[in-house]
Design an enzyme around this catalytic site. Sequence first.
Site, PDB file in Angstrom:
ATOM      1  N   ASN A   1     -57.190  83.187  15.602  1.00 27.58           N
ATOM      2  CA  ASN A   1     -57.130  81.773  15.234  1.00 27.58           C
ATOM      3  C   ASN A   1     -55.748  81.361  14.738  1.00 27.58           C
ATOM      4  O   ASN A   1     -55.360  80.199  14.887  1.00 27.58           O
ATOM      5  CB  ASN A   1     -58.196  81.457  14.183  1.00 27.58           C
ATOM      6  CG  ASN A   1     -59.575  81.355  14.801  1.00 27.58           C
ATOM      7  OD1 ASN A   1     -59.713  81.160  16.004  1.00 27.58           O
ATOM      8  ND2 ASN A   1     -60.609  81.513  13.989  1.00 27.58           N
TER       9      ASN A   1
ATOM     10  N   SER B   1     -63.532  82.924   9.437  1.00 26.53           N
ATOM     11  CA  SER B   1     -62.608  82.933  10.574  1.00 26.53           C
ATOM     12  C   SER B   1     -61.187  82.557  10.168  1.00 26.53           C
ATOM     13  O   SER B   1     -60.257  82.730  10.953  1.00 26.53           O
ATOM     14  CB  SER B   1     -63.098  81.958  11.651  1.00 26.53           C
ATOM     15  OG  SER B   1     -63.248  80.662  11.117  1.00 26.53           O
TER      16      SER B   1
END
Length: 709
Positions: free
Chosen positions: A482, A411
């Site tokens: 993110n 991520s």
Amino acid sequence: MTESQVLVSYRVENGIATFTLNNAPVNALSLAVRTQLQENLEQAVNDASVTAIVITSALPMFSAGADISEFSDAPQSPMLPDVLNAIEQAPKPVVAVLPGPAFGGGLELALACHYRISVADNKVGLPEVNLGILPGAGGTQRLPRLASAVTALEMIVTGKPRPVLELKGVFDKLADNQQHLADIVSDYIGTLSASDVRPTCENSLSMDQQTQAVFEQYQTGVEKKMKGFFAPAQCIEAVKAAFTLPFAQGLKREQELFMACMDTPQARAQQHFFFAERAASHVSDFDKTTETRAIKSVAVIGAGTMGGGIAMNFANAGIPVTLVEREQSALDKGLSVIRKNYESSMRKGRISEGDVEQRMAMLSPATDMSAINDADLVIEAVFEKLEVKQAVFEQMDAVCKRGAILATNTSTLDINQIAAVTSRPSDVIGLHFFSPANVMKLLEVVKTSDTSADVIKSCMQMAKRIKKVPVLVGVCFGFVGNRMLEPYAREANRLLLEGATPERIDRVITDFGMPMGPFTMGDMAGLDIGYFVRQSRQQAIAHDPSYAVVSDRLVEQGRVGLKAGKGVYLYEEGSRVPIPDPAVLDIAREEAQRLGIAQREDISDEEILVRCLYTLINEGAQILEEGIADKPSDIDVIYVYGYGFPVYRGGPMHYADEIGPATLLERLEHYQKACGEYGSMWLTASDLVKKLAAENKTFGAYQKEQSHA
């Protein structure tokens, strides 16, 4: 009229005039289709040999409804309501024959006919509410006259399709299958005479006490469940008009409410998102000639929460999955969690017991990496640490067959560095699933500097096969989602140091429409996740000693969030309800004093919103400058599907267009100055925001310019 221009063909046989829609791909009711429907109707009505009219489709779908691309154009005659009114008033029976789904204006077309025939496994719906509007061609007036107030409200307010089997008052005859449809239609029309005209509008309705209670119940439900949306309440009012006004006045009221919906930021946002989701599939990295790699078998390395959820996606789609763990105990635990998830879905009626066993049978557990040697796609889902993932990729490279796609679920990490440890970096790609992976629709497809076009195309197509919405992005810290979340969380933590309480910051963000605020979200995900990421990014954040310092203190005390029963908030055992903890404010005061940060009471809700949300948007602008995201609408898709950004605001970049880039710039510059050294460090507006503000342009205009460049 040339053959290529015929979108509604006309044929007369045995006294039956058949209008066949053929406007690929979904029979959108464009101006040309409406015009030809009207012309065909006039011809059939004036032809003495015609005793009945059939309206059907040459395509698998009867009609997906209005041509939404016309929404931005000036209205042109004939308008759909006028065409449908003419059909309803035809002096000869008109039968709608639906070989496939009918949505929106397509269903409204069927409702305006005198009779309706379909196949038993078909579905129909009025999904306009998902575009921030309501059915505007008589759907809110005709459906309750054929079904009921409850059915009409459920279909129109939720926008969810319904099986035709549940709509017996709407459909007069259902064929068992497509093969029998033509015979059913022929037999049914044979029972009709030329005078068997049955206008839906002549069905009378009245508002009794029971019906009134139904409307009151739906009004209460809308206020609770659909806060922030404008159209659902208008849908209720429109359906109510069918029970309180004569038909003609009800149509007029429907149009008034339709126009009120169209002129709202919610409608603009929801229609923007409709197109944004479809535009996400259009990328310049491949074209129609690019070949794809067959993905007939998949391996997932790591049977934890993410790995298990990822495996479920493929099992659900009927794709065999080899699930790999180092230890048998970890493998057994992962399979047990997967089974429990399936059994939970079964108890809720979403799948059958047979489905559970069928999907579990798609999973092949293994503790030896050699089990992945024949997989077409291998997805690594191990601990989020570069060295760990690189070691796994070295093993994958040694074991996997040539031509296999090697994917990582990281991520935040640099996938170029992961690909570099393999002998085939062009086969490496990022597939960033969002947690819970078996539920969340978003998939960030992350291309490296070497990922080949056929790997990208194969993964984009695969995502749709497992019912994900893929968005292609480039490599940087956190990719798109993110990375943008980082300034959002950073400012929330800084505001806590400056004197705002966690519950107030969370309240401002949820009032805006996010499903939860930054501190609740942190507790749910686990504060230790952010802590480990910060530990790996010390070089990028060390210049700011205040950076998430309270969160660091909490983690170091074992307060890692919900799973520990305490994080920023406290939690009672078995409860997810956050309870404010004064001890956290004490830590914030101590750290502020240590760092020389003055706590203040004049932090406004506006400051909280600007510093958390506008910095997120500003980061999105920088991502566009760097080419990490291809277009602003891609960022909107990522944020709506991955982070719960309210769809009625269209995503962060569309929301920026609603407030205006000039306002965005002015507010950022205001707080940059107000926050002094800290503001200079973190709150500088991006060059793209400055450019758009100076040129009085929007991100939407920027996207159009880029697409034509």
